[in-house]
Motif scaffolding. Structure first.
Motif, PDB file in Angstrom:
ATOM      1  N   PRO A 206     -81.563 -12.070  13.494  1.00 36.91           N
ATOM      2  CA  PRO A 206     -81.521 -11.257  12.272  1.00 36.91           C
ATOM      3  C   PRO A 206     -82.630 -10.217  12.211  1.00 36.91           C
ATOM      4  N   GLY A 207     -83.855 -10.612  12.576  1.00 36.60           N
ATOM      5  CA  GLY A 207     -84.956  -9.660  12.551  1.00 36.60           C
ATOM      6  C   GLY A 207     -84.784  -8.567  13.588  1.00 36.60           C
ATOM      7  N   LEU A 208     -84.311  -8.916  14.784  1.00 39.11           N
ATOM      8  CA  LEU A 208     -84.095  -7.913  15.824  1.00 39.11           C
ATOM      9  C   LEU A 208     -83.004  -6.925  15.424  1.00 39.11           C
ATOM     10  N   LEU A 209     -81.937  -7.433  14.814  1.00 43.03           N
ATOM     11  CA  LEU A 209     -80.851  -6.545  14.404  1.00 43.03           C
ATOM     12  C   LEU A 209     -81.300  -5.605  13.293  1.00 43.03           C
ATOM     13  N   GLN A 210     -82.072  -6.115  12.325  1.00 42.98           N
ATOM     14  CA  GLN A 210     -82.577  -5.245  11.265  1.00 42.98           C
ATOM     15  C   GLN A 210     -83.514  -4.184  11.834  1.00 42.98           C
ATOM     16  N   CYS A 211     -84.301  -4.564  12.837  1.00 45.32           N
ATOM     17  CA  CYS A 211     -85.197  -3.601  13.478  1.00 45.32           C
ATOM     18  C   CYS A 211     -84.408  -2.531  14.219  1.00 45.32           C
ATOM     19  N   ALA A 212     -83.361  -2.945  14.930  1.00 47.72           N
ATOM     20  CA  ALA A 212     -82.517  -1.970  15.635  1.00 47.72           C
ATOM     21  C   ALA A 212     -81.834  -1.025  14.644  1.00 47.72           C
ATOM     22  N   ARG A 213     -81.364  -1.572  13.549  1.00 47.70           N
ATOM     23  CA  ARG A 213     -80.729  -0.745  12.522  1.00 47.70           C
ATOM     24  C   ARG A 213     -81.726   0.263  11.955  1.00 47.70           C
ATOM     25  N   HIS A 214     -82.945  -0.182  11.727  1.00 42.81           N
ATOM     26  CA  HIS A 214     -83.994   0.690  11.199  1.00 42.81           C
ATOM     27  C   HIS A 214     -84.279   1.828  12.178  1.00 42.81           C
ATOM     28  N   ASN A 215     -84.333   1.499  13.473  1.00 41.25           N
ATOM     29  CA  ASN A 215     -84.618   2.528  14.478  1.00 41.25           C
ATOM     30  C   ASN A 215     -83.474   3.518  14.614  1.00 41.25           C
ATOM     31  N   GLN A 216     -82.242   3.017  14.610  1.00 39.78           N
ATOM     32  CA  GLN A 216     -81.108   3.939  14.705  1.00 39.78           C
ATOM     33  C   GLN A 216     -81.042   4.881  13.514  1.00 39.78           C
ATOM     34  N   ALA A 217     -81.413   4.390  12.345  1.00 41.51           N
ATOM     35  CA  ALA A 217     -81.410   5.248  11.154  1.00 41.51           C
ATOM     36  C   ALA A 217     -82.444   6.354  11.261  1.00 41.51           C
ATOM     37  N   ARG A 218     -83.378   6.212  12.205  1.00 41.00           N
ATOM     38  CA  ARG A 218     -84.404   7.220  12.423  1.00 41.00           C
ATOM     39  C   ARG A 218     -84.224   7.906  13.769  1.00 41.00           C
ATOM     40  N   GLN A 219     -82.963   8.035  14.154  1.00 43.21           N
ATOM     41  CA  GLN A 219     -82.535   8.845  15.291  1.00 43.21           C
ATOM     42  C   GLN A 219     -83.045   8.311  16.631  1.00 43.21           C
ATOM     43  N   GLN A 220     -83.234   7.005  16.732  1.00 43.04           N
ATOM     44  CA  GLN A 220     -83.589   6.382  18.010  1.00 43.04           C
ATOM     45  C   GLN A 220     -82.339   5.709  18.563  1.00 43.04           C
ATOM     46  N   ALA A 221     -81.637   6.419  19.450  1.00 44.59           N
ATOM     47  CA  ALA A 221     -80.359   5.913  19.940  1.00 44.59           C
ATOM     48  C   ALA A 221     -80.533   4.797  20.967  1.00 44.59           C
TER      49      ALA A 221
ATOM     50  N   VAL B 245     -82.527   1.559  22.048  1.00 45.79           N
ATOM     51  CA  VAL B 245     -83.412   0.536  21.494  1.00 45.79           C
ATOM     52  C   VAL B 245     -83.443  -0.649  22.455  1.00 45.79           C
ATOM     53  N   ARG B 246     -84.624  -0.997  22.921  1.00 42.80           N
ATOM     54  CA  ARG B 246     -84.817  -2.177  23.773  1.00 42.80           C
ATOM     55  C   ARG B 246     -86.039  -2.908  23.214  1.00 42.80           C
ATOM     56  N   ILE B 247     -85.806  -3.997  22.514  1.00 43.61           N
ATOM     57  CA  ILE B 247     -86.875  -4.701  21.810  1.00 43.61           C
ATOM     58  C   ILE B 247     -86.792  -6.204  22.088  1.00 43.61           C
ATOM     59  N   PHE B 248     -87.930  -6.879  21.924  1.00 47.28           N
ATOM     60  CA  PHE B 248     -87.936  -8.338  22.043  1.00 47.28           C
ATOM     61  C   PHE B 248     -88.970  -8.901  21.089  1.00 47.28           C
ATOM     62  N   GLU B 249     -88.847 -10.192  20.811  1.00 45.44           N
ATOM     63  CA  GLU B 249     -89.790 -10.879  19.932  1.00 45.44           C
ATOM     64  C   GLU B 249     -89.915 -12.326  20.383  1.00 45.44           C
ATOM     65  N   SER B 250     -91.131 -12.836  20.303  1.00 41.74           N
ATOM     66  CA  SER B 250     -91.347 -14.264  20.515  1.00 41.74           C
ATOM     67  C   SER B 250     -91.930 -14.835  19.231  1.00 41.74           C
ATOM     68  N   GLY B 251     -91.412 -15.959  18.801  1.00 44.58           N
ATOM     69  CA  GLY B 251     -91.865 -16.539  17.542  1.00 44.58           C
ATOM     70  C   GLY B 251     -91.147 -17.835  17.240  1.00 44.58           C
ATOM     71  N   LEU B 252     -91.392 -18.339  16.051  1.00 50.95           N
ATOM     72  CA  LEU B 252     -90.837 -19.621  15.649  1.00 50.95           C
ATOM     73  C   LEU B 252     -89.476 -19.472  14.984  1.00 50.95           C
ATOM     74  N   ARG B 253     -88.611 -20.416  15.271  1.00 49.28           N
ATOM     75  CA  ARG B 253     -87.374 -20.608  14.520  1.00 49.28           C
ATOM     76  C   ARG B 253     -87.525 -21.900  13.723  1.00 49.28           C
ATOM     77  N   PHE B 254     -86.913 -21.950  12.561  1.00 55.16           N
ATOM     78  CA  PHE B 254     -87.081 -23.091  11.662  1.00 55.16           C
ATOM     79  C   PHE B 254     -85.731 -23.802  11.525  1.00 55.16           C
ATOM     80  N   ILE B 255     -85.606 -24.909  12.264  1.00 55.18           N
ATOM     81  CA  ILE B 255     -84.329 -25.591  12.407  1.00 55.18           C
ATOM     82  C   ILE B 255     -84.312 -26.836  11.527  1.00 55.18           C
ATOM     83  N   PRO B 256     -83.389 -26.901  10.549  1.00 60.49           N
ATOM     84  CA  PRO B 256     -83.296 -28.124   9.732  1.00 60.49           C
ATOM     85  C   PRO B 256     -82.703 -29.274  10.544  1.00 60.49           C
ATOM     86  N   GLU B 257     -83.383 -30.403  10.510  1.00 61.17           N
ATOM     87  CA  GLU B 257     -82.910 -31.594  11.205  1.00 61.17           C
ATOM     88  C   GLU B 257     -82.983 -32.775  10.251  1.00 61.17           C
TER      89      GLU B 257
END
Length: 792
Positions: A550-565, A567-579
């Motif tokens: 979700p965060g990567l897609l929102q970032c890509a959308r933000h970049n495309q809206a600013r004329q960046q056709a 986009v190659r991005i990555f992120e490392s971080g925590l996911r919060f999985i209910p168990e």
């Protein structure tokens, strides 16, 4: 909060300059954002009296004024303001005066008539952004006095940015208390003597929501002068605090709000029917507010009502139907304590934010209400006259907040602050802060004052001691500790190296919120119910992410809206999985590729990135484990990915991630232009611990044999390679796929794969018999397991 330095110094006047005072506030945790002059620079402006007016002989809109400025003779000044009148006291810029903008006043001739000065408006003096007509002055303004000195404009406006826990400092009284404690200076409080009632008129009060409003006071003031004007000194203090003067009743309530921190409200008594009821709103009730907006009240909203209808949203804003107007003669003043929990978030839920809600949400002193209503009554009587009735109070003592005593250990103060303070110093600081102390073994039992909602734990008391003692007085010491060297396994997977590998391959690292919107989260990972936040920043950030996408897609959308056709991005971080055992926090790395595979250049044509470009990037990451053969890409369906271009990534048969193209329907919802490819890997399984091992290079030549086999179209190359390697024994050093064909001369549902078999032995040169035997075994296994046949 914005306030006048001169007003503060009437309460407490330490022997420090303006900048030192601002620094003291900042170091005490009350951060000063700005210090600005109370008025723009001007000089040569005096108080004048308009003695006479005459119509200009050649201009209908101009008048010739005779103005006494305390000199030997009155001045003749041409004025075009519609509100100028004989007997009015006004600010006059004399010849040689300099106004804001470095505008110098000179002798002038307007339509043939001499003018020896200028009668000024508030905007011309920099006291307002705009104004209609000249600035009228009160009748007690001394003629000929320097206007700037008379109004005390050599003042400063100080803006403090208070944290939510310091609602006790949202007033001159609260700030003065802090300044007095810091500088050991005495407070000079105004006279808050109670106003004796002069009539028996009263309005009864019923508390129907005691937990939300445990204390409510009101008072009738009859016969105020509707034509009365707010005195200039009060208007100036309001202006310097960023509040616009409106009318005496409104200005008095705003003044007391700024002075004491207690929000007040004035109702037009003629518009109040029967008793005052403090209750929760009935579903469907509607109220037109003072800003003319209409809201539909919810059942969880506290309101002030009369016998027939709601009059105000408690602690937020009054209603237009009961507000004080230009013809109001009888006023009902309100002063109440509303529980922070009852008010918190309500204003925002209705799209509102007011000075009252800002204070009630943070906590108002529950013992301040009577003092505030007495102060407001005295000011209103002094300005507009009237006859006050008795103060009517309704209180539910059991529902009022009680300040619990806290245990403060003397030894703990030194441990937290890093400096041992004298016992007398600690006692002195706490007592000057208004706290009650009782000596106990090893420390004290401390009861905070009623205004300090932020003092809940021992460490809060220690923080108060530290900021008053002065952080700059605490010595700086370098920490000394034994550092232990922790061995890192040679085969450990390094996240930093993986990030650098992606950067080397043209990706940019991003950091996004761990909070995501529930709608996008449900579209990406519908099988998991994410943890929802109790008090989110916004509805778009109201649940914890179970995926990095979700965060990567929102970032890509933000970049495309600013004329960046591209986009190659990555992120490392925590996911919060209910168990079932609770919330699991799992570290992952994910990436997104959108647009061209390479930046625009002359050496090669533009080509959009595809599934296999991203797969190569992921394989480069997996190769860092030292055991890439343990990973497999298995065709599988994911709800967020294209059903024909998605794969599950397995490690030794266990799923550790996904790769594929974003589902076209979801891409359309996000307004993404082009195909977006995503991957996500869980990092824990990658730590395989495989160390690199030496393998000697064979001295004997390698042999290549090419095969073209026909297999079913559904069989992927990975299955062919695994089958061939299993049959080729140690002689098959490498396997290359160099052509794929489906078309003429290939039966429907089948495809041709051209394979390059690289054979090599470590102890001898291969003979034709050995080579033929190895190729035959590979072909036989492909035939038996995958129904492969040699292409004709």
């Amino acid at each position: 909060m914005r306030f006048s330095e001169a007003w503060l110094r009437e309460w407490v006047n330490p022997p420090v300059d303006t900048q030192t005072l601002a620094d003291q506030l900042s170091m005490a945790g009350l951060e000063v954002d700005a210090v600005e002059p109370a008025a723009a620079a001007f000089s040569g402006v005096v108080v004048g009296l308009v003695q006479a007016l005459e119509q200009h002989p050649d201009a209908q809109k101009l008048r010739v004024c005779t103005v006494d400025v305390g000199g030997d003779e009155p001045l003749q000044i041409i004025c075009g303001a519609a509100n100028v009148a004989a007997g009015m006291r006004v600010p006059v810029a004399t010849i040689g005066a300099r106004l804001p903008g470095d505008f110098k006043i000179k002798k002038a001739k307007l339509r043939g008539v001499q003018s020896f000065g200028m009668i000024c408006s508030a905007s011309e003096l920099g006291l307002a952004e705009s104004s209609e007509g000249i600035l009228p002055l009160p009748e007690d303004a001394p003629i000929g006095a320097d206007f700037r000195a008379w109004l005390g404009l050599d003042d400063h406006c100080i803006e403090v940015d208070l944290t939510p826990d310091r609602g006790d400092c949202l007033s001159i009284a609260g700030l003065a208390r802090e300044v007095g404690v810091i500088n050991r200076a005495a407070l000079t409080r105004p006279d808050f003597a109670p106003v004796a009632p002069a009539c028996d008129d009263r309005v009864e009060v019923r508390l129907l929501a005691e937990e939300a409003c445990p204390r409510y006071l009101c008072r009738v003031v009859r016969g105020i002068d509707p034509a009365a004007a707010t005195p200039m000194w009060m208007q100036e203090r309001l202006r310097r605090s960023g509040v616009r003067a409106i009318s005496p009743v409104v200005d008095v309530t705003n003044y007391v709000l700024l002075e004491l921190g207690q929000p007040l409200h004035g109702f037009d008594l003629a518009r109040v029917e029967g008793e005052i009821q403090v209750r929760m709103a009935a579903p469907g009730e509607r109220l037109v507010l003072l800003d003319d907006s209409e809201i539909e009240l919810r059942a969880d909203t506290l309101v002030i009502a009369d016998a027939s209808r709601p009059l105000a949203v408690a602690g937020i804003m009054g209603g237009a139907g009961s507000g004080v107007g230009a013809d109001t003669r009888d006023v009902l003043l309100e002063s109440a304590f509303f529980s922070p929990l009852a008010v918190s978030g309500k204003a925002r839920s209705y799209g509102l934010h007011t000075d009252s809600s800002h204070r009630f949400e943070r906590g108002v002193d529950p013992e301040l209400q009577r003092q505030a209503i007495e102060r407001a009554t005295a000011l209103l009587l002094a300005i507009a006259g009237g006859t006050p009735g008795p103060v009517v109070e309704a209180v539910a003592e059991s529902a009022l907040p009680q300040r619990a005593a806290l245990t403060l250990r003397e030894a703990r103060v030194g441990q937290v602050l890093g400096v041992a303070l004298e016992r007398e110093t600690i006692v002195d600081i706490l007592e000057r802060l208004g706290m009650t102390l009782e000596t106990v073994e090893g420390g004290w039992r401390v009861t905070p004052p009623s205004a300090r909602f932020d003092l809940l734990h021992e460490v809060d008391l220690i923080a108060d001691i530290g900021r008053i003692y002065g952080y700059d007085n605490i010595p700086v010491r370098q920490a000394t500790t034994n550092s232990a060297m922790r061995p890192v396994p040679e085969g450990a997977f390094e996240t930093d190296r993986a990030r650098l590998a992606l950067v080397d391959r043209g990706y940019h690292e991003v950091i996004t919120y761990s909070f995501v919107g529930p709608e996008l989260q449900a579209r990406i990972d519908p099988e998991r119910e994410p943890l929802k936040l109790a008090n989110p920043i916004s509805s778009e950030l109201s649940c914890m992410r179970t995926s990095l996408w979700p965060g990567l897609l929102q970032c890509a959308r933000h970049n495309q809206a600013r004329q960046q056709a591209r986009v190659r991005i990555f992120e490392s971080g925590l996911r919060f999985i209910p168990e079932s055992e609770g919330l699991a926090q799992r570290e992952a790395i994910g990436g997104l590729s959108l647009g061209a595979v390479a930046p625009e250049q002359w050496g090669q044509g533009e080509r959009a990135a595809d599934f296999f470009d991203l797969k190569a990037d992921v394989e480069a990451l997996l190769a860092l484990t030292g055991a890439p053969e343990r990973f497999a890409f298995v065709a599988a369906a994911h709800p967020a990915l294209h059903p024909g271009q998605s794969a599950r990534i397995d490690c030794d048969g266990a799923p550790i991630g996904w790769i594929g193209m974003l589902h076209p329907a979801l891409a359309a919802e996000l307004d993404l232009d082009g195909n977006a490819f995503l991957f996500e890997l869980e990092l824990a399984p990658l730590d395989l611990g495989v160390a690199p091992r030496f393998s000697p290079i064979s001295r004997f030549p390698s042999i290549r044999r090419d095969l073209a086999i026909v297999v079913d179209a559904e069989i992927d190359f990975a299955a062919v390679a695994a089958c061939a390697r299993a049959a080729g024994s140690e002689l098959l050093r490498d396997l290359v796929l160099f052509d794929v064909y489906a078309g003429d001369n290939i039966e429907k549902g089948r495809k041709s794969l051209a394979l390059g078999l690289i054979l090599q032995a470590s102890s001898q040169t291969l003979t034709e018999e050995v080579i033929d035997d190895a190729v035959g075994r590979i072909l036989a296994r492909l035939t038996s397991e995958l129904d492969a046949r040699l292409r004709d």
